[in-house]
Scaffold this motif. Structure first.
Motif, mmCIF file in Angstrom:
data_model
loop_
_atom_site.group_PDB
_atom_site.id
_atom_site.type_symbol
_atom_site.label_atom_id
_atom_site.label_comp_id
_atom_site.label_asym_id
_atom_site.label_seq_id
_atom_site.Cartn_x
_atom_site.Cartn_y
_atom_site.Cartn_z
ATOM 1 N N ASN A 134 -0.368 -6.316 -3.963
ATOM 2 C CA ASN A 134 -0.779 -7.254 -2.915
ATOM 3 C C ASN A 134 -2.293 -7.232 -2.728
ATOM 4 N N ASP A 162 -4.412 -8.206 1.748
ATOM 5 C CA ASP A 162 -5.063 -7.329 2.727
ATOM 6 C C ASP A 162 -6.549 -7.184 2.464
ATOM 7 N N ASP A 203 -4.748 -2.257 -0.662
ATOM 8 C CA ASP A 203 -3.449 -1.935 -1.265
ATOM 9 C C ASP A 203 -3.587 -1.524 -2.731
ATOM 10 N N SER A 253 3.200 -7.510 2.698
ATOM 11 C CA SER A 253 2.961 -6.949 1.356
ATOM 12 C C SER A 253 3.754 -7.752 0.329
ATOM 13 N N GLY A 292 0.808 -1.220 0.000
ATOM 14 C CA GLY A 292 0.000 0.000 0.000
ATOM 15 C C GLY A 292 0.836 1.263 0.000
HETATM 16 CA CA CA Z 1 -1.201 -3.317 2.996
#
Ligand code: CA
Ligand code: GDP
Length: 323
Positions: free
Chosen positions: A34, A37, A49, A205, A9
């Protein structure tokens, strides 16, 4: 030049904004984002993200916060609260809700997440090709022990609700083992001239992206040089609680230890080159001893220009290790 970067992110998105400013017109940047999340809230699929990358590069991000939309309002959340419907701990503003509604609607109509992401990016024009790591559902879970005893919580509950205040005992990317890389992901790694690992979280991540079968192998086997930038400066994350998830995988919170965790490509790992912050210059010898070419340069993303300079240094190191 074709550049392929893995990203989480905030750290990933800010780096990519500098990278975009550093490259020449005609260069192509592909981002493998990613999705571990991701969370379902109020019946909506939320991809924090991917959205942070999209909003940051598209000019819609809440700059100080680093996530969510600028000029946000919170009417929906207040109305949900009036109904007693949570979770209260996860911030979804009204503008942000629209993104999740569009995404969920398209997924329900049968489009894969990669196609949905492309459609959302048609509005935001991030100037990079943003691919989710996978179209399959992967969800990072964290094992903890707190007053409620040993239990497993969603990554967002650990991070946002509990602020990583209890130790993470294990990090499990549920679904990753059977997930397939999204269309274009393996090609983007195979055809890249440079592969970059931005200063994103190495565990939840980058580590989650690498957990999708085939992606780690594609990075390790890329014909392009692979260069990473440390998210750890002076023995601590610049922002966030990466130390808690590094501890869970037995990695000390230092720029050198993260490089060793990724490993040198010469010995089956991922990195040819690694950048540490100037304040970590004493880590260079240890990283190089692990077979990774290392330089100490300013790594604080305090402005787009400072970040662009980091990206230029990473690209120069790529050219150097390739030569
Ligand atoms: Ca994240
Ligand atoms: P998240 O998904 O929003 O947590 O974002 P990422 O995983 O992409 O990035 C999080 C990491 O970015 C954290 O571990 C921070 O230490 C790192 N980070 C944030 N700002 C900076 C910065 O200015 N410089 C460096 N080197 N790392 C940063």
């Amino acid at each position: 030049m074709r550049i392929t970067a893995l990203a989480g992110g905030i750290g990933g998105a800010r780096f990519l904004r500098g990278l975009r400013a550093a490259v020449s017109p005609g260069d192509e940047i592909t981002v493998i984002g990613n999705t571990g999340d991701d969370i379902h809230l109020y019946g909506l699929k939320v991809c924090p993200d991917l959205d942070t990358v999209m909003y940051t590069l598209g000019g819609g991000i809440h700059e100080e916060q680093g996530w969510g939309r600028t000029d946000e309002t919170w009417s929906i959340k207040e109305e949900m609260k009036a109904y007693g419907v949570g979770p209260e701990w996860f911030g979804l503003g009204d503008r942000d809700f629209a993104t999740h509604i569009v995404r969920t609607q398209m997924l329900a109509a049968g489009y894969p997440l990669s196609a949905v992401t492309e459609a959302l990016c048609a509005r935001w024009q991030p100037g990079v090709r943003l691919l989710p790591m996978s179209d399959d559902r992967v969800e990072t879970h964290v094992r903890i022990t707190d007053a409620d005893g040993p239990r497993v919580v969603h990554f967002q509950e650990y991070w946002v609700r509990l602020h990583a205040a209890v130790d993470a005992e294990a990090i499990v990317p549920v679904g990753a083992d059977t997930a397939k890389p999204a269309p274009g992901v393996l090609e983007a790694l195979a055809e890249a001239d440079v592969v970059l690992l931005p200063p994103s979280n190495p565990v939840v991540s980058i580590g989650t992206v690498l957990a999708v079968p085939g992606i780690r192998e594609a990075v390790a086997g890329a014909s392009a040089p692979v260069i990473g930038l440390s998210p750890i400066v002076g023995g601590a994350p610049v922002r966030g609680m990466a130390d808690k998830v590094l501890a869970a995988v037995g990695v000390e919170t230092s720029a050198a230890a993260v490089a060793e965790h990724y490993g040198s490509r010469a010995s089956g790992g991922l990195l040819d080159g690694w950048l540490v912050d100037s304040s970590d210059a004493d880590a260079v010898a240890r990283v190089e001893a692990a077979g990774i070419t290392c330089r100490a340069v300013p790594l604080m993303m305090s402005s787009v220009e400072a970040t662009a300079e980091m990206a230029r240094t990473a690209l120069a190191l790529a050219a150097e290790v390739a030569a």
